[in-house]
Design an enzyme around this catalytic site. Structure first.
Site, PDB file in Angstrom:
ATOM      1  CB  SER A 185      -0.903   0.004   1.243  1.00 14.14           C
ATOM      2  OG  SER A 185      -1.536   1.264   1.404  1.00 14.14           O
ATOM      3  CE1 TYR A 198      -3.727  -2.337   5.184  1.00 15.61           C
ATOM      4  CE2 TYR A 198      -3.112  -0.064   4.705  1.00 15.61           C
ATOM      5  CZ  TYR A 198      -3.537  -1.313   4.279  1.00 15.61           C
ATOM      6  OH  TYR A 198      -3.761  -1.536   2.937  1.00 15.61           O
TER       7      TYR A 198
END
Length: 303
Positions: A185, A198
Protein backbone atom coordinates in the site's frame (compact mmCIF):
# COMPACT_ATOMS: atom_id res chain seq x y z
CA UNK A 1 34.62 33.05 -2.20
CA UNK A 2 32.24 34.33 -4.87
CA UNK A 3 33.47 31.61 -7.23
CA UNK A 4 32.81 28.92 -4.63
CA UNK A 5 29.27 30.21 -4.06
CA UNK A 6 28.63 30.24 -7.80
CA UNK A 7 29.97 26.70 -8.17
CA UNK A 8 27.83 25.52 -5.25
CA UNK A 9 24.59 26.88 -6.73
CA UNK A 10 25.52 25.56 -10.17
CA UNK A 11 26.04 22.07 -8.71
CA UNK A 12 22.79 22.38 -6.75
CA UNK A 13 20.92 23.38 -9.90
CA UNK A 14 22.36 20.42 -11.80
CA UNK A 15 21.31 18.04 -9.02
CA UNK A 16 17.76 19.42 -9.03
CA UNK A 17 17.59 19.13 -12.81
CA UNK A 18 18.81 15.56 -12.59
CA UNK A 19 16.11 14.76 -10.03
CA UNK A 20 13.43 16.18 -12.33
CA UNK A 21 14.77 14.16 -15.28
CA UNK A 22 14.78 10.97 -13.20
CA UNK A 23 11.20 11.58 -12.05
CA UNK A 24 10.08 12.20 -15.64
CA UNK A 25 11.86 9.00 -16.66
CA UNK A 26 10.07 7.08 -13.92
CA UNK A 27 6.69 8.53 -14.97
CA UNK A 28 7.28 7.54 -18.58
CA UNK A 29 6.52 3.89 -17.79
CA UNK A 30 2.99 4.95 -16.80
CA UNK A 31 2.55 7.53 -19.57
CA UNK A 32 4.05 5.42 -22.37
CA UNK A 33 3.82 1.80 -21.22
CA UNK A 34 4.17 0.48 -24.77
CA UNK A 35 7.64 2.02 -25.05
CA UNK A 36 8.66 0.15 -21.90
CA UNK A 37 7.14 -3.05 -23.25
CA UNK A 38 3.72 -4.08 -22.01
CA UNK A 39 3.82 -7.69 -20.91
CA UNK A 40 1.90 -9.69 -23.54
CA UNK A 41 -0.70 -12.23 -22.44
CA UNK A 42 1.72 -15.01 -23.38
CA UNK A 43 4.21 -13.71 -20.78
CA UNK A 44 2.21 -15.01 -17.83
CA UNK A 45 1.71 -18.68 -18.86
CA UNK A 46 5.44 -18.84 -19.63
CA UNK A 47 6.08 -18.42 -15.90
CA UNK A 48 4.21 -21.67 -15.17
CA UNK A 49 0.78 -23.28 -15.44
CA UNK A 50 -0.79 -22.00 -12.21
CA UNK A 51 -1.26 -18.65 -10.48
CA UNK A 52 -1.88 -18.65 -6.72
CA UNK A 53 -3.90 -15.72 -5.35
CA UNK A 54 -4.51 -15.14 -1.65
CA UNK A 55 -7.54 -13.17 -0.46
CA UNK A 56 -9.13 -14.24 -3.74
CA UNK A 57 -12.81 -14.15 -2.80
CA UNK A 58 -13.37 -10.44 -3.37
CA UNK A 59 -11.82 -7.09 -4.27
CA UNK A 60 -8.30 -7.00 -5.70
CA UNK A 61 -7.75 -10.73 -5.20
CA UNK A 62 -10.86 -11.58 -7.18
CA UNK A 63 -9.78 -9.20 -9.95
CA UNK A 64 -6.31 -10.79 -10.15
CA UNK A 65 -7.86 -14.26 -10.30
CA UNK A 66 -10.15 -13.31 -13.18
CA UNK A 67 -7.58 -11.28 -15.12
CA UNK A 68 -4.80 -13.88 -14.83
CA UNK A 69 -7.25 -16.54 -16.02
CA UNK A 70 -8.08 -14.28 -18.97
CA UNK A 71 -4.35 -14.20 -19.70
CA UNK A 72 -4.05 -17.97 -19.83
CA UNK A 73 -3.38 -19.07 -16.24
CA UNK A 74 -5.01 -21.80 -14.18
CA UNK A 75 -5.91 -20.33 -10.80
CA UNK A 76 -5.53 -21.42 -7.17
CA UNK A 77 -7.80 -19.26 -5.04
CA UNK A 78 -7.09 -19.07 -1.31
CA UNK A 79 -9.39 -17.30 1.13
CA UNK A 80 -11.57 -17.97 4.16
CA UNK A 81 -14.78 -17.08 2.28
CA UNK A 82 -15.64 -20.37 0.56
CA UNK A 83 -18.95 -19.28 -0.98
CA UNK A 84 -17.43 -16.20 -2.61
CA UNK A 85 -14.56 -18.25 -4.05
CA UNK A 86 -16.97 -20.83 -5.44
CA UNK A 87 -18.92 -18.11 -7.29
CA UNK A 88 -15.73 -16.60 -8.73
CA UNK A 89 -14.41 -20.05 -9.69
CA UNK A 90 -17.61 -20.82 -11.62
CA UNK A 91 -17.33 -17.48 -13.41
CA UNK A 92 -13.71 -18.10 -14.37
CA UNK A 93 -14.31 -21.66 -15.58
CA UNK A 94 -17.38 -20.60 -17.57
CA UNK A 95 -15.85 -17.54 -19.25
CA UNK A 96 -12.23 -18.65 -19.76
CA UNK A 97 -12.21 -22.45 -19.66
CA UNK A 98 -9.28 -22.39 -17.23
CA UNK A 99 -8.98 -24.76 -14.28
CA UNK A 100 -9.62 -23.39 -10.78
CA UNK A 101 -8.60 -24.94 -7.47
CA UNK A 102 -10.02 -23.62 -4.18
CA UNK A 103 -8.29 -23.73 -0.80
CA UNK A 104 -10.21 -22.40 2.19
CA UNK A 105 -7.83 -20.87 4.75
CA UNK A 106 -7.93 -18.14 7.36
CA UNK A 107 -4.69 -16.15 7.17
CA UNK A 108 -5.17 -14.68 10.64
CA UNK A 109 -4.17 -18.16 11.88
CA UNK A 110 -0.66 -19.58 11.76
CA UNK A 111 -1.50 -23.29 11.54
CA UNK A 112 -2.77 -23.25 7.98
CA UNK A 113 0.44 -23.44 5.95
CA UNK A 114 1.11 -27.17 6.17
CA UNK A 115 -2.35 -27.85 4.70
CA UNK A 116 -1.88 -25.13 2.06
CA UNK A 117 1.45 -26.67 1.04
CA UNK A 118 -0.16 -30.12 0.73
CA UNK A 119 -2.83 -28.69 -1.57
CA UNK A 120 -0.20 -27.00 -3.75
CA UNK A 121 1.96 -30.11 -4.16
CA UNK A 122 2.36 -31.16 -7.78
CA UNK A 123 1.30 -27.82 -9.25
CA UNK A 124 3.69 -25.86 -11.45
CA UNK A 125 3.22 -22.43 -9.88
CA UNK A 126 4.37 -19.60 -12.10
CA UNK A 127 2.73 -16.67 -10.31
CA UNK A 128 2.00 -15.87 -6.67
CA UNK A 129 -0.13 -12.87 -5.72
CA UNK A 130 0.19 -12.18 -2.00
CA UNK A 131 -2.93 -10.05 -1.76
CA UNK A 132 -4.66 -11.02 1.49
CA UNK A 133 -4.74 -8.20 4.04
CA UNK A 134 -6.82 -6.41 6.64
CA UNK A 135 -7.16 -3.01 8.32
CA UNK A 136 -6.83 -2.59 12.08
CA UNK A 137 -10.24 -0.88 12.12
CA UNK A 138 -12.94 -0.07 9.52
CA UNK A 139 -12.27 3.64 10.11
CA UNK A 140 -9.04 5.56 10.82
CA UNK A 141 -8.32 5.89 14.52
CA UNK A 142 -5.51 6.22 17.04
CA UNK A 143 -3.72 3.06 18.13
CA UNK A 144 -5.36 2.68 21.56
CA UNK A 145 -8.81 3.40 20.13
CA UNK A 146 -8.57 0.49 17.69
CA UNK A 147 -9.61 -3.11 18.45
CA UNK A 148 -6.93 -5.31 20.01
CA UNK A 149 -6.48 -7.41 16.87
CA UNK A 150 -2.75 -6.80 16.47
CA UNK A 151 -1.82 -10.47 16.16
CA UNK A 152 -4.48 -11.13 13.53
CA UNK A 153 -3.36 -8.15 11.46
CA UNK A 154 0.32 -9.10 11.60
CA UNK A 155 -0.48 -12.71 10.70
CA UNK A 156 -2.66 -11.62 7.80
CA UNK A 157 -0.57 -8.76 6.39
CA UNK A 158 2.99 -9.82 7.22
CA UNK A 159 3.32 -13.51 8.07
CA UNK A 160 1.14 -14.59 5.14
CA UNK A 161 3.43 -12.90 2.60
CA UNK A 162 6.54 -14.47 4.17
CA UNK A 163 5.09 -17.97 4.51
CA UNK A 164 3.46 -18.10 1.06
CA UNK A 165 6.61 -16.76 -0.58
CA UNK A 166 8.71 -19.42 1.15
CA UNK A 167 6.34 -22.17 -0.05
CA UNK A 168 6.33 -21.07 -3.69
CA UNK A 169 9.77 -19.54 -4.20
CA UNK A 170 11.51 -22.92 -3.80
CA UNK A 171 10.11 -24.34 -7.03
CA UNK A 172 10.51 -21.02 -8.85
CA UNK A 173 14.21 -21.07 -8.01
CA UNK A 174 14.52 -24.62 -9.32
CA UNK A 175 12.79 -23.70 -12.60
CA UNK A 176 14.65 -20.35 -12.86
CA UNK A 177 11.47 -18.38 -13.52
CA UNK A 178 8.43 -17.02 -11.71
CA UNK A 179 6.55 -13.88 -10.72
CA UNK A 180 5.61 -12.84 -7.17
CA UNK A 181 3.40 -9.80 -6.69
CA UNK A 182 3.16 -8.59 -3.10
CA UNK A 183 0.20 -6.24 -2.71
CA UNK A 184 1.38 -3.54 -0.34
CA UNK A 185 0.00 0.00 0.00
CA UNK A 186 1.09 3.58 -0.53
CA UNK A 187 0.38 3.97 3.20
CA UNK A 188 3.49 1.88 3.74
CA UNK A 189 5.71 4.44 2.01
CA UNK A 190 5.55 6.82 4.99
CA UNK A 191 4.61 6.48 8.68
CA UNK A 192 0.86 7.03 8.42
CA UNK A 193 -0.88 8.20 11.62
CA UNK A 194 -4.35 6.78 12.35
CA UNK A 195 -3.25 3.64 10.47
CA UNK A 196 -0.16 2.88 12.54
CA UNK A 197 -0.10 -0.94 12.47
CA UNK A 198 -1.46 -1.20 8.94
CA UNK A 199 1.10 1.32 7.67
CA UNK A 200 3.95 -0.52 9.42
CA UNK A 201 2.81 -3.89 8.08
CA UNK A 202 2.73 -2.60 4.51
CA UNK A 203 6.16 -0.98 4.93
CA UNK A 204 7.42 -4.46 5.81
CA UNK A 205 5.83 -5.96 2.69
CA UNK A 206 7.43 -3.35 0.43
CA UNK A 207 10.89 -3.68 1.99
CA UNK A 208 10.66 -7.48 2.01
CA UNK A 209 9.77 -7.48 -1.69
CA UNK A 210 12.62 -5.18 -2.72
CA UNK A 211 15.19 -7.15 -0.75
CA UNK A 212 14.03 -10.45 -2.25
CA UNK A 213 14.11 -9.02 -5.77
CA UNK A 214 17.75 -8.07 -5.25
CA UNK A 215 18.48 -11.63 -4.10
CA UNK A 216 16.60 -13.53 -6.83
CA UNK A 217 16.53 -11.34 -9.95
CA UNK A 218 19.66 -13.07 -11.29
CA UNK A 219 17.74 -16.36 -11.14
CA UNK A 220 15.02 -15.20 -13.51
CA UNK A 221 12.44 -14.47 -10.82
CA UNK A 222 10.47 -11.21 -10.67
CA UNK A 223 9.37 -10.04 -7.21
CA UNK A 224 7.47 -6.77 -7.13
CA UNK A 225 5.73 -4.68 -4.47
CA UNK A 226 2.47 -3.13 -5.72
CA UNK A 227 1.70 -0.01 -3.70
CA UNK A 228 -1.70 1.48 -4.65
CA UNK A 229 -3.56 4.37 -3.08
CA UNK A 230 -7.36 4.11 -3.42
CA UNK A 231 -9.03 0.97 -4.77
CA UNK A 232 -12.74 0.38 -4.22
CA UNK A 233 -12.98 -2.90 -2.27
CA UNK A 234 -14.95 -4.25 0.71
CA UNK A 235 -11.99 -3.29 2.91
CA UNK A 236 -12.49 0.35 1.85
CA UNK A 237 -16.28 0.02 2.13
CA UNK A 238 -16.63 -0.09 -1.68
CA UNK A 239 -16.08 3.65 -1.98
CA UNK A 240 -17.17 5.31 -5.23
CA UNK A 241 -14.62 5.16 -8.02
CA UNK A 242 -13.10 8.31 -9.49
CA UNK A 243 -9.85 9.49 -11.06
CA UNK A 244 -7.91 8.35 -7.95
CA UNK A 245 -10.04 5.54 -6.50
CA UNK A 246 -9.95 2.74 -9.05
CA UNK A 247 -12.18 -0.28 -9.45
CA UNK A 248 -10.31 -3.54 -8.72
CA UNK A 249 -10.72 -4.64 -12.32
CA UNK A 250 -9.27 -1.44 -13.82
CA UNK A 251 -6.43 -1.29 -11.30
CA UNK A 252 -5.40 -4.92 -11.81
CA UNK A 253 -5.51 -4.68 -15.60
CA UNK A 254 -3.22 -1.65 -15.59
CA UNK A 255 -0.89 -2.94 -12.88
CA UNK A 256 -0.23 -6.19 -14.80
CA UNK A 257 1.24 -4.08 -17.61
CA UNK A 258 4.03 -3.04 -15.24
CA UNK A 259 5.20 -6.34 -13.73
CA UNK A 260 8.58 -6.07 -15.47
CA UNK A 261 9.11 -2.39 -14.62
CA UNK A 262 11.03 -2.59 -11.37
CA UNK A 263 10.76 -3.88 -7.82
CA UNK A 264 7.99 -1.42 -6.88
CA UNK A 265 5.07 0.08 -8.76
CA UNK A 266 2.07 2.20 -7.86
CA UNK A 267 0.23 0.13 -10.44
CA UNK A 268 -1.40 2.98 -12.35
CA UNK A 269 -0.68 6.51 -13.55
CA UNK A 270 -3.14 8.29 -11.21
CA UNK A 271 -1.56 6.72 -8.13
CA UNK A 272 1.95 7.48 -9.38
CA UNK A 273 1.04 11.17 -9.73
CA UNK A 274 -0.51 11.22 -6.26
CA UNK A 275 2.57 9.47 -4.88
CA UNK A 276 4.82 12.13 -6.39
CA UNK A 277 2.71 14.88 -4.80
CA UNK A 278 2.65 13.16 -1.40
CA UNK A 279 6.43 12.71 -1.45
CA UNK A 280 6.78 16.51 -1.50
CA UNK A 281 4.59 17.00 1.59
CA UNK A 282 6.73 17.25 4.75
CA UNK A 283 6.05 14.56 7.34
CA UNK A 284 5.62 17.30 9.91
CA UNK A 285 2.46 18.34 8.05
CA UNK A 286 1.08 14.79 7.78
CA UNK A 287 1.89 14.14 11.43
CA UNK A 288 0.41 17.38 12.75
CA UNK A 289 -2.49 17.10 15.21
CA UNK A 290 -4.60 19.50 13.15
CA UNK A 291 -4.33 17.41 9.98
CA UNK A 292 -5.23 14.25 11.89
CA UNK A 293 -8.26 15.95 13.44
CA UNK A 294 -9.42 17.18 10.02
CA UNK A 295 -9.00 13.68 8.61
CA UNK A 296 -11.07 12.16 11.42
CA UNK A 297 -13.78 14.80 10.98
CA UNK A 298 -14.06 14.01 7.29
CA UNK A 299 -14.72 10.35 8.05
CA UNK A 300 -17.25 11.23 10.76
CA UNK A 301 -19.19 13.38 8.29
CA UNK A 302 -19.32 10.52 5.78
CA UNK A 303 -21.14 8.27 8.25
Amino acid sequence: MELLVRQFFTALGLILCLQVILKCFAFSKYLFPRLWGISPSSFFPKMGEWAVVTGAGDGIGKAYSIELANRGMNIVMISRTLEKMQRVALEIEHTTGRNVKIIQADFTKNKIYERVEENLNGLEIGILVNNVGMLHSPDPCCFLASPDNDENLINCNVISAVKMTRLVLKQMEQRQKGLILNISSAFGSFPCPLYAIYSASKAFVTTFSKALQAEYKSKGIIIQAVTPYGVSTPMTKNTSTNIITKSPRDFVRESLNHVTHGSETFGCLAHAVLGCIMSQVPLSVIHSTRVQECFLNIFKQRK
